[in-house]
Design an enzyme around this catalytic site. Structure first.
Site, PDB file in Angstrom:
ATOM      1  N   PHE A 237     -53.719  87.297 -18.904  1.00 29.60           N
ATOM      2  CA  PHE A 237     -52.586  86.369 -18.862  1.00 29.60           C
ATOM      3  C   PHE A 237     -52.502  85.654 -17.525  1.00 29.60           C
ATOM      4  O   PHE A 237     -51.419  85.320 -17.050  1.00 29.60           O
ATOM      5  CB  PHE A 237     -51.276  87.103 -19.204  1.00 29.60           C
ATOM      6  CG  PHE A 237     -51.376  87.877 -20.487  1.00 29.60           C
ATOM      7  CD1 PHE A 237     -51.482  87.209 -21.691  1.00 29.60           C
ATOM      8  CD2 PHE A 237     -51.435  89.265 -20.481  1.00 29.60           C
ATOM      9  CE1 PHE A 237     -51.614  87.926 -22.886  1.00 29.60           C
ATOM     10  CE2 PHE A 237     -51.576  89.977 -21.660  1.00 29.60           C
ATOM     11  CZ  PHE A 237     -51.663  89.309 -22.860  1.00 29.60           C
ATOM     12  N   ALA A 507     -62.610  77.899 -24.549  1.00 31.30           N
ATOM     13  CA  ALA A 507     -63.038  77.687 -25.938  1.00 31.30           C
ATOM     14  C   ALA A 507     -63.735  76.334 -26.064  1.00 31.30           C
ATOM     15  O   ALA A 507     -64.820  76.234 -26.650  1.00 31.30           O
ATOM     16  CB  ALA A 507     -61.849  77.774 -26.880  1.00 31.30           C
ATOM     17  N   ASN A 645     -60.795  78.267 -35.005  1.00 28.81           N
ATOM     18  CA  ASN A 645     -60.507  79.356 -35.920  1.00 28.81           C
ATOM     19  C   ASN A 645     -58.989  79.449 -36.073  1.00 28.81           C
ATOM     20  O   ASN A 645     -58.301  79.918 -35.163  1.00 28.81           O
ATOM     21  CB  ASN A 645     -61.081  80.674 -35.365  1.00 28.81           C
ATOM     22  CG  ASN A 645     -60.813  81.846 -36.295  1.00 28.81           C
ATOM     23  OD1 ASN A 645     -59.755  81.942 -36.912  1.00 28.81           O
ATOM     24  ND2 ASN A 645     -61.773  82.747 -36.393  1.00 28.81           N
ATOM     25  N   PRO A 646     -58.449  78.965 -37.199  1.00 28.42           N
ATOM     26  CA  PRO A 646     -56.997  78.887 -37.357  1.00 28.42           C
ATOM     27  C   PRO A 646     -56.299  80.246 -37.256  1.00 28.42           C
ATOM     28  O   PRO A 646     -55.178  80.326 -36.746  1.00 28.42           O
ATOM     29  CB  PRO A 646     -56.808  78.311 -38.767  1.00 28.42           C
ATOM     30  CG  PRO A 646     -58.132  77.905 -39.249  1.00 28.42           C
ATOM     31  CD  PRO A 646     -59.198  78.429 -38.351  1.00 28.42           C
ATOM     32  N   LYS A 647     -56.964  81.293 -37.695  1.00 31.60           N
ATOM     33  CA  LYS A 647     -56.338  82.614 -37.612  1.00 31.60           C
ATOM     34  C   LYS A 647     -56.167  83.034 -36.150  1.00 31.60           C
ATOM     35  O   LYS A 647     -55.128  83.548 -35.746  1.00 31.60           O
ATOM     36  CB  LYS A 647     -57.234  83.621 -38.343  1.00 31.60           C
ATOM     37  CG  LYS A 647     -56.672  85.016 -38.442  1.00 31.60           C
ATOM     38  CD  LYS A 647     -57.582  85.860 -39.322  1.00 31.60           C
ATOM     39  CE  LYS A 647     -57.020  87.240 -39.554  1.00 31.60           C
ATOM     40  NZ  LYS A 647     -57.822  87.957 -40.567  1.00 31.60           N
ATOM     41  N   GLN A 652     -53.065  83.278 -30.899  1.00 28.72           N
ATOM     42  CA  GLN A 652     -52.804  82.823 -29.535  1.00 28.72           C
ATOM     43  C   GLN A 652     -51.419  82.182 -29.405  1.00 28.72           C
ATOM     44  O   GLN A 652     -50.675  82.461 -28.472  1.00 28.72           O
ATOM     45  CB  GLN A 652     -53.866  81.800 -29.117  1.00 28.72           C
ATOM     46  CG  GLN A 652     -55.210  82.404 -28.820  1.00 28.72           C
ATOM     47  CD  GLN A 652     -55.147  83.246 -27.557  1.00 28.72           C
ATOM     48  OE1 GLN A 652     -54.838  82.756 -26.484  1.00 28.72           O
ATOM     49  NE2 GLN A 652     -55.406  84.524 -27.692  1.00 28.72           N
ATOM     50  N   GLY A 718     -54.525  78.513 -25.679  1.00 32.95           N
ATOM     51  CA  GLY A 718     -54.102  79.802 -25.138  1.00 32.95           C
ATOM     52  C   GLY A 718     -52.745  79.838 -24.462  1.00 32.95           C
ATOM     53  O   GLY A 718     -52.020  80.824 -24.558  1.00 32.95           O
ATOM     54  N   GLU A 719     -52.381  78.774 -23.749  1.00 40.20           N
ATOM     55  CA  GLU A 719     -51.139  78.800 -22.984  1.00 40.20           C
ATOM     56  C   GLU A 719     -50.021  77.986 -23.623  1.00 40.20           C
ATOM     57  O   GLU A 719     -48.868  78.051 -23.189  1.00 40.20           O
ATOM     58  CB  GLU A 719     -51.407  78.295 -21.555  1.00 40.20           C
ATOM     59  CG  GLU A 719     -52.276  79.262 -20.784  1.00 40.20           C
ATOM     60  CD  GLU A 719     -52.888  78.640 -19.546  1.00 40.20           C
ATOM     61  OE1 GLU A 719     -52.397  78.898 -18.457  1.00 40.20           O
ATOM     62  OE2 GLU A 719     -53.872  77.895 -19.677  1.00 40.20           O
TER      63      GLU A 719
HETATM   64  N1  MCN Z   1     -58.876  78.274 -30.179  1.00 39.10           N
HETATM   65  C1  MCN Z   1     -59.037  77.639 -31.393  1.00 39.10           C
HETATM   66  N2  MCN Z   1     -59.111  76.280 -31.435  1.00 39.10           N
HETATM   67  C2  MCN Z   1     -59.058  75.538 -30.306  1.00 39.10           C
HETATM   68  C3  MCN Z   1     -58.923  76.175 -29.058  1.00 39.10           C
HETATM   69  C4  MCN Z   1     -58.845  77.559 -29.028  1.00 39.10           C
HETATM   70  O1  MCN Z   1     -59.086  78.297 -32.432  1.00 39.10           O
HETATM   71  N3  MCN Z   1     -59.101  74.212 -30.380  1.00 39.10           N
HETATM   72  C5  MCN Z   1     -58.679  79.770 -30.128  1.00 39.10           C
HETATM   73  C6  MCN Z   1     -59.986  80.542 -29.960  1.00 39.10           C
HETATM   74  O2  MCN Z   1     -59.879  81.767 -30.627  1.00 39.10           O
HETATM   75  C7  MCN Z   1     -60.062  80.740 -28.442  1.00 39.10           C
HETATM   76  C8  MCN Z   1     -58.604  80.905 -28.079  1.00 39.10           C
HETATM   77  O3  MCN Z   1     -57.878  80.078 -29.003  1.00 39.10           O
HETATM   78  O4  MCN Z   1     -60.811  81.881 -28.110  1.00 39.10           O
HETATM   79  C9  MCN Z   1     -58.236  80.491 -26.642  1.00 39.10           C
HETATM   80  O5  MCN Z   1     -58.856  79.311 -26.297  1.00 39.10           O
HETATM   81  P1  MCN Z   1     -58.453  78.410 -25.039  1.00 39.10           P
HETATM   82  O6  MCN Z   1     -57.165  77.734 -25.280  1.00 39.10           O
HETATM   83  O7  MCN Z   1     -59.622  77.575 -24.683  1.00 39.10           O
HETATM   84  O8  MCN Z   1     -58.178  79.472 -23.850  1.00 39.10           O
HETATM   85  P2  MCN Z   1     -59.274  80.286 -23.000  1.00 39.10           P
HETATM   86  O9  MCN Z   1     -60.361  80.732 -23.835  1.00 39.10           O
HETATM   87  O10 MCN Z   1     -59.581  79.540 -21.740  1.00 39.10           O
HETATM   88  O11 MCN Z   1     -58.429  81.603 -22.645  1.00 39.10           O
HETATM   89  C10 MCN Z   1     -57.559  81.670 -21.559  1.00 39.10           C
HETATM   90  C11 MCN Z   1     -56.111  81.472 -21.970  1.00 39.10           C
HETATM   91  C12 MCN Z   1     -55.247  81.634 -20.804  1.00 39.10           C
HETATM   92  S1  MCN Z   1     -55.493  80.545 -19.543  1.00 39.10           S
HETATM   93  C13 MCN Z   1     -54.351  82.673 -20.707  1.00 39.10           C
HETATM   94  S2  MCN Z   1     -53.346  82.799 -19.339  1.00 39.10           S
HETATM   95  C14 MCN Z   1     -54.217  83.612 -21.781  1.00 39.10           C
HETATM   96  C15 MCN Z   1     -54.655  83.073 -23.081  1.00 39.10           C
HETATM   97  O12 MCN Z   1     -55.783  82.384 -23.016  1.00 39.10           O
HETATM   98  N4  MCN Z   1     -54.358  84.937 -21.569  1.00 39.10           N
HETATM   99  C16 MCN Z   1     -54.511  85.766 -22.665  1.00 39.10           C
HETATM  100  N5  MCN Z   1     -54.505  83.880 -24.145  1.00 39.10           N
HETATM  101  C17 MCN Z   1     -54.553  85.232 -23.988  1.00 39.10           C
HETATM  102  N6  MCN Z   1     -54.672  86.043 -25.045  1.00 39.10           N
HETATM  103  C18 MCN Z   1     -54.837  87.376 -24.848  1.00 39.10           C
HETATM  104  N7  MCN Z   1     -54.969  88.169 -25.934  1.00 39.10           N
HETATM  105  N8  MCN Z   1     -54.873  87.925 -23.606  1.00 39.10           N
HETATM  106  C19 MCN Z   1     -54.707  87.154 -22.523  1.00 39.10           C
HETATM  107  O13 MCN Z   1     -54.770  87.687 -21.315  1.00 39.10           O
HETATM  108 MO1  MOS Z   2     -54.290  81.216 -17.593  1.00 38.47          MO
HETATM  109  S1  MOS Z   2     -52.588  81.548 -16.506  1.00 38.47           S
HETATM  110  O1  MOS Z   2     -54.679  79.659 -16.851  1.00 38.47           O
HETATM  111  O2  MOS Z   2     -55.380  82.353 -16.795  1.00 38.47           O
END
Ligand code: MCN
Ligand code: MOS
Length: 753
Positions: A237, A507, A645-647, A652, A718-719
């Site tokens: 996180f 991602a 991946n919608p699931k 997230q 993710g955020e």
């Molecule tokens: N995804 C998707 N379609 C997209 C983008 C993403 O389906 N267009 C899904 C994928 O399963 C991908 C996930 O979302 O693996 C996250 O993608 P992304 O938004 O690119 O984020 P990151 O992979 O860079 O992950 C980091 C982000 C951040 S910055 C924080 S803070 C955070 C988050 O992810 N911390 C997490 N989600 C978290 N989830 C868990 N379980 N644990 C954390 O510490």
């Molecule tokens: Mo996320 S707070 O950008 O690791």
């Protein structure tokens, strides 16, 4: 997507997590679970004052305890070099180096390491270390006039002062958020093992190559001498982008003792062994015309940082971005106090920035007597007002209407306290969410063997997000293989270059890299299938070939396919390996290294403004007598572009929403004003949302593929989900009770006060 492709569980399919089984069965190994032979245990000693210097450390009694091997303090230090900060092209979030001097800059500072044969022995001995201090008065609060301030970000559009003077309707309020802590399930714990002039570190990491940079700097060795291994991370996180000082202590101790050293912070130690989201304050003045057109925003924000590093939690990240406001003047400052250097926490900047702006929007809606959703629609920004660029895609209107419809917003009566059921006051509130699309280049390696089995490799992390799964899905899409049978290897500096799982970009970065590499592998396979005279399809151009389930065939003749395994065998090798990615061809190894070992190449799309968007609606129930708030429903519609991946994207989004619920109602570090110590430094007293707090959650996907944003068309996920939650809940509590609470968390005593 045709029927056959769906069977591949390729990109876009809502398949379950590839790492799910190893995680729920306990087979997945986390950093502290490795068992190198001959391992020692290090326990960190932390300061008990916030400011001043150490006059003496008495370790005599501790040294005599059974099993104690070494005790390191500034009186018998191991050398640790100052690392380069992220902002200066390095990878360190904090540049503090323990053991190097007698200065105390925050309470709970790592000032020593006790190393023993067992964890219990080290813990006991550490409790006997006696530190004497010369104490100075600490700077506890960021608004202390003695705290040095620095301006960190300014947004200026139009002439806000003048426009404000002419505005018919004005509001002005202050908003505040406390220090918050990431609190992943897996606490911060690492093992460092120095052997044969090289160091192996098992460290939970959102960015192994960043960790490699910082560790090499601490020890004054080459990056190649450091290997960081982090296949599984129990959540970060934002708290595991880079290693913190306990890792430096483990590394130098292992080198000094030539034995592996494990250092695990206790949960209380994680509250000061690293930062969290800094506390913020902001004042927003907003002016509008009677018809609801926003004319001006005057904004000033502040966040705290340590005495040695500047970390800004930019309260104006979204202020000039979401709505079509022609005149904005906004400044953000940081104030240096006696605290550990704060750091990232899910949506750093965007989150508190949206809390202020989105509550202010609600206040303006009430000042004007306009429905809060309607006010947002009247100020819809058709392009990015701050950058003056077109949006790459922005389906925020669709998000508003889909979420409002699913929530039943039209049945809301606008007056506060106008909806109730028995003793419960009902409140409906909403807010907008947004998060930018960040980008950086990355690499991947695909290895196909003669059984037709595929391995995908990247140094990038899966911190619980789904990277393992979506990279298999990406390769499956190109190579027509079943993604559930593709193996993915991640989180190791020996694997192909990748940057941080931070800024919700990994991602996009890695699906792009794997896609390009898979296309390169496909071209190799076509060449093997058709190039030579003894190939299966002699002298056939790639254009005439196609992939079909598990093999290569002539277009239109899937019944005569040659399996991928057979093609590998034709190459004369046991495996066919291809490394490629999204670096520009011809970029040198040095340039590539720099890009992934620092954040120097993290950019946003250039010709367009690319962001994810969301509309977040909540219902709260407030017990009128007791002031207890329960969130009863959460409905959010999101535009994250194409979903890989919608699931997992939903997982997230709801994870972010739940974290936002905790932020709104429960979270906050309680600081002791006498000594700047965090009092609630454990998970019994630092409250986060648990299952019993979480109601029904509805998420709606309104995105469309956005190839201006990223190669594969996805935007940040993710955020995004956390960004608008606290504001939506605060707005709902106002609607329920008529009481506007502007400082988080919205705890009971503030409501009944
Ligand atoms: N995804 C998707 N379609 C997209 C983008 C993403 O389906 N267009 C899904 C994928 O399963 C991908 C996930 O979302 O693996 C996250 O993608 P992304 O938004 O690119 O984020 P990151 O992979 O860079 O992950 C980091 C982000 C951040 S910055 C924080 S803070 C955070 C988050 O992810 N911390 C997490 N989600 C978290 N989830 C868990 N379980 N644990 C954390 O510490
Ligand atoms: Mo996320 S707070 O950008 O690791």
């Amino acid at each position: 997507m045709d029927k056959q492709e769906q069977n591949y569980q390729a990109l876009g399919a809502g398949r379950s997590r590839g790492d799910g089984v190893v995680k729920v069965t306990g087979a997945a190994r986390y950093a502290a679970e490795y068992q190198p032979e001959n391992m020692l245990y290090g326990v960190v000693v932390q300061s008990t004052i916030a400011s001043g210097r150490m006059t003496d450390i008495d370790t005599a009694e501790a040294e005599q305890q059974p099993g104690v091997v070494a005790i390191y303090t500034h009186l018998n230090p191991l050398k640790i070099n100052k690392p380069t900060a992220i902002a200066d092209g390095g990878a360190a979030q904090s540049t503090y180096t323990p053991l190097q001097d007698d200065k105390i800059i925050h309470n709970g500072q790592n000032i020593g390491l006790v190393v023993a044969e067992t964890f219990e022995q080290a813990t006991w001995a550490a409790s006997l270390v006696k530190v004497r201090y010369e104490e100075a008065k600490p700077l506890v609060w960021m608004d202390d006039p003695a705290a040095e301030r620095q301006e960190s970000a300014t947004v200026e559009m139009g002439n806000a002062q003048q426009a404000m003077a002419q505005a018919e309707v004005k509001i002005k309020s202050c908003y505040a958020t406390p220090r918050e802590y990431n609190m992943p399930m897996e606490p911060h714990a690492c093992i460092a093992s120095w052997q044969d002039n090289a160091l192996t570190v098992w460290e939970p990491s959102q960015w192994v190559m960043g960790a490699q940079t910082e560790i090499a700097e601490w020890l004054g060795i080459e990056q190649q001498q450091v290997r960081v291994i982090s296949p599984y991370v129990g959540g970060g996180f934002g708290s595991k982008p880079v290693p913190y000082t306990h890792v430096a202590l483990a590394c130098v101790a292992s080198r000094a003792l030539t034995r592996p050293v494990k250092v695990a912070l206790s949960r209380p130690q994680t509250f000061t062994g690293l930062g969290g989201r800094p506390a913020t304050q902001q004042t927003i003045e907003m002016g509008a015309a009677q018809d609801g057109k926003l004319l001006a925003i005057l904004h000033e924000g502040l966040s705290d940082t340590s005495l040695i590093d500047t970390f800004a939690e930019g309260t104006n990240k979204v202020t000039g971005r979401i709505y079509d406001v022609p005149n904005v003047y906004s400044r953000h400052y940081v104030a240096a106090i006696n605290t550990v250097t704060p750091g990232w926490m899910r949506a750093p900047g965007e989150n508190p920035s949206a809390f202020g702006l989105e509550v202010a929007m609600d206040e303006m809606a009430y000042a004007l007597g306009i429905d809060p959703l309607e006010l947002r629609l009247r100020n819809y920004a058709e392009q990015d007002p701050q950058e003056n660029l077109p949006w790459s895609t922005r389906r925020l209107k669709e998000a508003y209407s889909a979420a409002a419809e699913a929530f039943g917003w039209k049945d809301r009566t606008i007056a506060p306290r106008s909806m109730r059921e028995g003793r419960e006051l009902i409140g409906w509130g909403m807010a907008t969410a947004t998060y930018p699309v960040n980008k950086a280049p990355a690499e991947a390696r695909l290895i196909l063997n003669s059984q037709g089995e595929l391995v995908v490799q990247s140094a990038g992390a899966d911190i619980g997000t789904g990277t393992y799964t979506i990279l298999a899905q990406t390769a499956a899409e190109v190579l027509c293989l079943d993604s559930t049978r593709i193996k993915v290897e991640l989180g190791d500096t020996r694997l192909p270059r990748a940057g941080v799982a931070g800024g919700s970009q990994l991602a996009g970065n890695l699906t792009g890299a794997v896609h390009k590499t898979a296309v390169a592998l496909r071209d190799r396979l076509y060449a093997l299938a058709g190039a030579s005279s003894d190939a299966p399809f002699p002298q056939t151009d790639a254009e005439q070939l196609t992939l079909c389930a598990g093999g290569v065939c002539l277009k239109g003749q899937p019944e005569r396919a040659v399996s991928l395994g057979d093609l590998v065998r034709l190459s004369g090798e046991e495996t066919l390996a291809v490394t490629d990615g999204t670096f520009k061809p011809g970029e040198s190894a040095e340039e590539r290294d720099k890009a992934v070992h620092s954040m120097s190449r993290m950019t946003t799309p250039e010709e367009f403004s690319s962001h994810s968007w969301g509309a977040q609606f909540v219902e709260v129930r407030v017990d009128e007598d007791f002031g207890t708030v329960r969130v009863r429903r959460m409905v959010s519609a999101f535009d994250s572009g194409r979903l890989y991946n919608p699931k997992l994207a939903r997982s997230q989004w709801i994870g972010g929403m739940v974290m936002g619920l905790g932020q709104a109602l429960l979270e906050g570090g309680a600081v002791d004003p006498r000594n700047a110590r965090i009092v609630n430094n454990n998970l019994a007293d630092y409250l986060i949302a648990v299952n019993a707090d979480v109601p029904e959650i509805i998420t709606i996907d309104v995105g469309e593929p956005d190839h201006h944003a990223t190669l594969m068309g996805g935007k940040a996920v993710g955020e995004l989900g956390i960004v608008g939650m606290a504001a939506a809940i605060s707005n709902a509590v106002y609607h329920a009770t008529g009481k506007r609470i502007r400082d988080l968390p919205l705890s009971l005593e503030k409501l009944i006060d």
